[in-house]
Scaffold this active site. Structure first.
Site, PDB file in Angstrom:
ATOM      1  N   CYS A   1       0.833  -1.195   0.000  1.00  0.00           N
ATOM      2  CA  CYS A   1       0.000   0.000   0.000  1.00  0.00           C
ATOM      3  C   CYS A   1       0.872   1.251   0.000  1.00  0.00           C
ATOM      4  O   CYS A   1       0.791   2.077   0.914  1.00  0.00           O
ATOM      5  CB  CYS A   1      -0.906   0.018   1.222  1.00  0.00           C
ATOM      6  SG  CYS A   1      -1.939  -1.424   1.324  1.00  0.00           S
ATOM      7  N   ASP A   2       1.733   1.360  -0.994  1.00  0.00           N
ATOM      8  CA  ASP A   2       2.623   2.513  -1.104  1.00  0.00           C
ATOM      9  C   ASP A   2       2.776   2.792  -2.587  1.00  0.00           C
ATOM     10  O   ASP A   2       3.128   1.895  -3.352  1.00  0.00           O
ATOM     11  CB  ASP A   2       3.981   2.171  -0.482  1.00  0.00           C
ATOM     12  CG  ASP A   2       4.883   3.385  -0.369  1.00  0.00           C
ATOM     13  OD1 ASP A   2       4.951   4.161  -1.348  1.00  0.00           O
ATOM     14  OD2 ASP A   2       5.509   3.573   0.684  1.00  0.00           O
TER      15      ASP A   2
END
Ligand SMILES: *Cc1c(COP(=O)(O)O)cnc(C)c1O
Length: 376
Positions: free
Chosen positions: A324-325
């Site tokens: 989640c980046d």
């Protein structure tokens, strides 16, 4: 991909993501480099892949080692390397690490500044030292810029100081940048080193070693010069600039020795589009920047992909990792295309990923474990 790796992937289907590496290919690469540069002594750059099976195989081949830290010195010793076969090549070392390496018998160290040289004089008395000089990195896909090395004039003064401080002023080194695709980079650097040899001889100091560093390229998406061609250009430049008074020649290959020996086996997690009619599909793999693909930063190193649908119609893709980046996006601009049939659950292989992957993996960012490693 070597037949041994292909068979392992087929028979075992190991959990993904994982690196599968053929040690026989490591040996072949070592021998090919030796044949291309028979006068050079090979110091494997351990940081490219420090796995024990690789170090052990190289010890058996009579390789020398370039260590970036005391921990890498220990890894080489644990694999059976003699301390005299280890060079501590990082120009940025804690004095405690210098002391520890010296205590274990390491006697060859790099530096590029006066402060580092004084640390060596205190904590590695009498050791062989070599100064790294700044050279151009044009043509390198993973340049090392200005972080390491000093200007030639400073190198000259520091080599003279090394002798005064009781060290053995052994030679000079450079690094033309990793994945260097132009032989001209080596030729220019050798010319510069030879001039410094002459300057220092006139000042009363005879150096005995030239360290050509690493940079020897691996084939990813693009063809690269053959190692024989690079070796011939390097030996030609050495003969031109040093004539019969050839010093000891050191090379420090990392990527070239292990890069094409390994592949990453990964799984497609998701294939999606940002709008129904968007021609570009997003392909999310179970490995990304934080799983070890740090060299995709700036889309610098462009790995080649193999899928179960190769040979069928393709379309444009953006390729990203699973975390989640948003920096965990691998390729958005490099015009990658993958089969339209590609689907979640498919296994995708990233080719020539034996170098600079396993140790770049994060310690469980987003909960994902560092990738598994299989050495065959
Ligand atoms: C990283 C490094 C190498 C290895 O470079 P490759 O491009 O992988 O061959 C060699 N020498 C030094 C000093 C390095 O820092």
């Amino acid at each position: 991909m070597t037949p041994k790796v292909a068979q392992f992937l087929n028979d075992v289907a190991p959990a993904t993501p994982c690196l599968v590496l053929d040690l026989d290919r490591v040996e072949e690469n070592f021998r090919r480099l030796q044949a291309a540069m028979p006068l050079a002594r090979i110091y494997y750059a351990v940081k490219a892949n420090p796995a024990a099976p690789i170090l052990t195989r190289l010890v058996g081949l009579g390789s020398f080692f370039d260590a970036a830290s005391f921990e890498e010195v220990e890894a080489c010793l644990a694999a059976g390397a003699r301390p005299e076969a280890i060079s501590y090549g990082n120009t940025i070392k804690k004095e405690s690490a210098i002391r520890a390496a010296y205590a274990r018998g390491v006697r060859m160290f790099a530096f590029d500044s006066e402060q580092e040289l004084r640390k060596l004089a205190r904590s590695a008395p009498g050791a062989k030292v070599y100064c790294r000089i700044l050279v151009g990195n044009d043509g390198a896909e993973w340049p090392l810029s200005r972080k390491f090395g000093c200007e030639a004039e400073m190198a000259k003064e520091l080599m003279l100081l090394a002798g005064e401080l009781g060290l053995d002023p052994f030679g000079l080194s450079f690094h033309v940048g990793s994945q260097q695709t132009r032989t001209a980079a080596y030729e220019a650097a050798i010319a510069r080193v030879a001039m410094l040899f002459t300057d220092l001889r006139e000042a009363g100091l005879n150096l005995r070693m030239v360290n050509l560093g690493g940079g020897y390229p691996v084939r990813y998406r693009q063809e690269v010069p053959e190692i024989d061609e690079i070796g011939a250009a390097i030996m030609g430049a050495l003969a031109e600039h040093f004539g019969n008074a050839l010093p000891e020649i050191v090379v420090e290959p990392g990527r070239f020795i292990v890069g094409d020996a390994g592949v990453l086996s990964t799984e497609v997690v998701l294939v999606s589009r940002k709008a129904k009619d968007d021609p570009v599909r997003w392909v999310y793999l179970d490995i990304g920047r934080f799983g070890g693909l740090a060299e995709t930063e700036g889309e610098a190193i462009k790995y080649a992909f193999a899928t179960p649908h190769d040979g069928t119609p393709e379309g444009p893709v953006t390729i990203a990792g699973p975390t989640c980046d948003s920096t965990d996006t691998l390729y958005e601009k490099a015009n990658y295309r993958l089969p339209l049939a590609l689907d979640a659950g498919d296994r995708v292989t990233l080719l020539a990923t034996g170098a600079y992957v396993t140790t770049y993996a994060s310690q469980g960012f987003n909960g994902f474990r560092p990738l598994a490693e299989h050495y065959l």
